[in-house]
Design an enzyme around this catalytic site. Structure first.
Site, PDB file in Angstrom:
ATOM      1  N   GLU A 231      34.429  40.729  53.118  1.00 17.14           N
ATOM      2  CA  GLU A 231      33.745  41.723  52.236  1.00 17.14           C
ATOM      3  C   GLU A 231      32.285  42.381  53.009  1.00 17.14           C
ATOM      4  O   GLU A 231      32.265  43.565  53.008  1.00 17.14           O
ATOM      5  CB  GLU A 231      33.452  41.274  50.875  1.00 17.14           C
ATOM      6  CG  GLU A 231      34.748  41.121  49.947  1.00 17.14           C
ATOM      7  CD  GLU A 231      34.634  40.331  48.602  1.00 17.14           C
ATOM      8  OE1 GLU A 231      35.378  40.464  48.074  1.00 17.14           O
ATOM      9  OE2 GLU A 231      33.522  39.577  48.508  1.00 17.14           O
TER      10      GLU A 231
ATOM     11  N   SER B   6      39.876  41.195  40.663  1.00 17.05           N
ATOM     12  CA  SER B   6      40.465  41.959  39.560  1.00 17.05           C
ATOM     13  C   SER B   6      39.917  43.597  39.166  1.00 17.05           C
ATOM     14  O   SER B   6      40.605  44.420  38.942  1.00 17.05           O
ATOM     15  CB  SER B   6      40.168  41.151  38.441  1.00 17.05           C
ATOM     16  OG  SER B   6      38.957  40.721  37.846  1.00 17.05           O
ATOM     17  N   THR B   7      38.455  43.749  39.465  1.00 14.91           N
ATOM     18  CA  THR B   7      37.925  44.828  39.415  1.00 14.91           C
ATOM     19  C   THR B   7      38.442  45.903  40.550  1.00 14.91           C
ATOM     20  O   THR B   7      38.900  47.049  40.343  1.00 14.91           O
ATOM     21  CB  THR B   7      36.594  44.959  39.226  1.00 14.91           C
ATOM     22  OG1 THR B   7      36.096  43.782  38.502  1.00 14.91           O
ATOM     23  CG2 THR B   7      35.865  46.267  38.633  1.00 14.91           C
TER      24      THR B   7
ATOM     25  N   ASP C 270      33.754  47.746  45.772  1.00 12.34           N
ATOM     26  CA  ASP C 270      34.122  46.266  45.648  1.00 12.34           C
ATOM     27  C   ASP C 270      33.266  45.716  44.192  1.00 12.34           C
ATOM     28  O   ASP C 270      32.586  46.498  43.756  1.00 12.34           O
ATOM     29  CB  ASP C 270      33.451  45.719  46.793  1.00 12.34           C
ATOM     30  CG  ASP C 270      34.237  44.305  46.991  1.00 12.34           C
ATOM     31  OD1 ASP C 270      34.889  43.919  46.065  1.00 12.34           O
ATOM     32  OD2 ASP C 270      33.894  43.707  47.921  1.00 12.34           O
TER      33      ASP C 270
HETATM   34  C1  5RP Z   1      35.733  38.243  45.957  1.00 12.38           C
HETATM   35  C2  5RP Z   1      34.616  38.981  45.044  1.00 12.38           C
HETATM   36  C3  5RP Z   1      34.826  39.619  43.835  1.00 12.38           C
HETATM   37  O1  5RP Z   1      34.344  41.091  44.044  1.00 12.38           O
HETATM   38  C4  5RP Z   1      34.035  39.030  42.550  1.00 12.38           C
HETATM   39  O2  5RP Z   1      34.579  37.694  42.553  1.00 12.38           O
HETATM   40  C5  5RP Z   1      34.432  39.790  41.236  1.00 12.38           C
HETATM   41  O3  5RP Z   1      35.644  39.646  41.134  1.00 12.38           O
HETATM   42  P1  5RP Z   1      36.426  40.180  39.513  1.00 12.38           P
HETATM   43  O4  5RP Z   1      36.246  41.580  39.773  1.00 12.38           O
HETATM   44  O5  5RP Z   1      37.705  39.534  39.565  1.00 12.38           O
HETATM   45  O6  5RP Z   1      35.494  39.603  38.475  1.00 12.38           O
HETATM   46  O7  5RP Z   1      33.452  38.862  45.624  1.00 12.38           O
HETATM   47  O8  5RP Z   1      35.212  37.761  46.897  1.00 12.38           O
END
Ligand code: 5RP
Length: 228
Positions: free
Chosen positions: A103, A30-31, A81
């Site tokens: 990633e 989401s971020t 990320d």
């Molecule tokens: C996906 C990830 C995401 O960056 C992590 O889960 C953070 O997610 P969010 O931004 O939704 O809190 O590692 O594999």
């Protein structure tokens, strides 16, 4: 400010780091989605995105960001990320969104990696968030028993749990499975990373160590920049 607003401002701050012509690693979650939206809104010329998941590829395509396959991008200028936890020295737990393998491949091909997150992601010690481990589907129960042995070597007694959604195992974009380990406290992330890497059948784990150059943390007081 809500956690989502904190995520949004960190994504928007990271979008300001991108310059025309850059090859940009696009994270997942989401971020990272806020980052992709803010990046698209800047309308920079000549940028190309290397997505870390099918979901991010779909979002970037929808927003008009041209994509590049990792095979065609030997050097990525900047990857942005999210993270599930940000610990000392910008050690990270990632993989909550099951995209950790792609990633890490994109991060490791990048000149610079910036992590974006809401304030709650910063922790004193990694391990409260269950550590994701991506494993090959073939023989995964057997692999999980050997993961247990590797965890024991690191004094972690919690068992790996197969990640399920609607009662079925979650499959990654690469067709693998995810086990999560509620470690509690990871006292020595490097030792744990090495122990997990030594297990045949483990494709990758969610410890991202010595990879992030900077974190842009969204807080109620604005962006806080963290360095290792
Ligand atoms: C996906 C990830 C995401 O960056 C992590 O889960 C953070 O997610 P969010 O931004 O939704 O809190 O590692 O594999």
């Amino acid at each position: 400010m809500s956690a989502d607003d904190q995520k949004r401002i960190s994504g928007e701050a990271a979008a300001q780091l991108v310059e025309s012509g850059m090859i940009v690693g696009l994270g997942t979650g989401s971020t990272a989605a806020w980052f992709v939206k803010a990046l698209a809104a800047r309308g920079l010329t000549g940028i190309k995105g290397v997505p870390t998941s099918e979901a991010t590829a779909a979002l970037a395509t929808e927003l008009g960001i041209p994509l590049l396959d990792l095979n065609d991008a030997p050097e990525i200028d900047l990857t942005v990320d999210g993270a599930d936890e940000i610990g000392p020295g910008l050690s990270l737990i990632k993989g909550g969104g099951a995209a950790l393998l792609r990633e890490k491949l994109v991060w490791e091909a990048s000149k610079r990696c910036v992590v974006i997150a809401d304030a709650a992601k910063k922790v004193e010690t990694l391990g409260k968030f269950a550590l994701p481990i991506e494993v090959v589907a073939f023989g995964h129960l057997s692999t999980s028993r050997r993961i247990c042995d590797a965890l024991s070597e690191c004094d972690i007694g919690m068992p790996p749990r197969l990640r399920l959604k609607d009662g079925a195992p979650v499959k990654t974009d690469g067709g693998n499975l995810i086990y999560d380990v509620a470690c509690g406290r990871i006292e020595d992330p490097s030792a744990l990373a090495a122990a997990l890497k030594s297990v045949t059948g483990v494709v990758e784990h969610g410890l991202f160590l010595d990879l992030a150059e900077e974190a842009l943390l969204g807080t109620d007081n604005g962006i806080v920049r963290l360095q290792p």
